[in-house]
Design a protein around this motif. Structure first.
Motif, short mmCIF file in Angstrom:
data_model
loop_
_atom_site.label_atom_id
_atom_site.label_comp_id
_atom_site.label_asym_id
_atom_site.label_seq_id
_atom_site.Cartn_x
_atom_site.Cartn_y
_atom_site.Cartn_z
N UNK A 63 0.86 -1.18 0.00
CA UNK A 63 0.00 0.00 0.00
C UNK A 63 0.89 1.23 0.00
N UNK A 64 0.63 2.14 -0.95
CA UNK A 64 1.39 3.38 -1.08
C UNK A 64 0.42 4.55 -1.11
N UNK A 65 0.95 5.72 -0.82
CA UNK A 65 0.12 6.92 -0.94
C UNK A 65 -0.22 7.15 -2.41
N UNK A 66 -1.44 7.56 -2.65
CA UNK A 66 -1.86 7.87 -4.01
C UNK A 66 -1.37 9.26 -4.39
N UNK A 71 -0.23 6.88 -9.45
CA UNK A 71 -1.38 6.44 -10.24
C UNK A 71 -0.97 6.02 -11.66
N UNK A 72 0.31 6.20 -12.03
CA UNK A 72 0.79 5.71 -13.33
C UNK A 72 1.31 4.27 -13.24
N UNK A 73 1.44 3.74 -12.04
CA UNK A 73 1.95 2.37 -11.86
C UNK A 73 0.92 1.38 -12.37
N UNK A 91 -3.33 -3.12 -9.55
CA UNK A 91 -3.26 -1.87 -8.78
C UNK A 91 -4.68 -1.35 -8.65
N UNK A 92 -5.07 -0.98 -7.41
CA UNK A 92 -6.41 -0.44 -7.20
C UNK A 92 -6.41 0.52 -6.03
N UNK A 93 -7.44 1.36 -5.96
CA UNK A 93 -7.60 2.24 -4.82
C UNK A 93 -8.03 1.42 -3.61
N UNK A 94 -7.63 1.86 -2.43
CA UNK A 94 -8.07 1.18 -1.21
C UNK A 94 -9.42 1.71 -0.78
N UNK A 95 -10.00 1.08 0.20
CA UNK A 95 -11.33 1.47 0.67
C UNK A 95 -11.31 2.75 1.51
N UNK A 96 -10.13 3.28 1.84
CA UNK A 96 -10.03 4.48 2.66
C UNK A 96 -10.58 5.72 1.97
N UNK A 97 -10.81 5.64 0.69
CA UNK A 97 -11.35 6.79 -0.02
C UNK A 97 -10.59 7.11 -1.27
N UNK A 98 -11.23 7.90 -2.06
CA UNK A 98 -10.67 8.25 -3.36
C UNK A 98 -9.37 9.03 -3.22
N UNK A 99 -8.37 8.60 -3.95
CA UNK A 99 -7.07 9.26 -4.04
C UNK A 99 -6.35 9.37 -2.70
N UNK A 100 -6.57 8.40 -1.81
CA UNK A 100 -5.84 8.37 -0.54
C UNK A 100 -4.63 7.42 -0.64
#
Length: 111
Positions: A63-66, A71-73, A91-100
């Protein structure tokens, strides 16, 4: 990922690149593009029998900061972590919220 303190591992994202050698011929190589703090969670290990040999693989989530850069990875890239090369499988967004945060799924062959 509740806080930045859980991003306690250092990873390098590598991208396939082409450069010209001294004979003006293309050379293909992996080049590091980002060094990031990441959270690491081992997921599973698996063994497969192939052509009479047993192959084993390890899977993990990083898990990395967005950011605009992270977001190019994608799955054409790979990771270097803990003296091993990891192939990115998703690669996907986590459930913590958009662009977190972004969750990177990856596998590597075990030793």
């Amino acid at each position: 990922m509740n806080n930045a303190g859980s991003l306690d591992r250092r990873i390098a994202v590598e991208r396939y690149a082409t450069a010209l050698n001294s004979f003006n011929e293309p050379e293909f190589t992996w080049s590091p593009v980002y060094n990031l703090w990441a959270g690491y969670t081992p997921v599973s290990d698996a063994e497969r029998v192939s052509a009479g040999q047993i192959n084993s693989a390890l899977s993990a989530r990083f898990v990395v900061r967005s950011s605009n850069d992270t977001r190019t990875i994608d799955s054409k890239d790979r990771l270097s972590f803990d003296d091993a090369t990891w192939e990115i499988t998703g690669v996907k967004e986590t459930k913590e919220g958009r662009k977190q945060y972004l969750e990177i799924s990856a596998t590597r062959q075990s030793d």
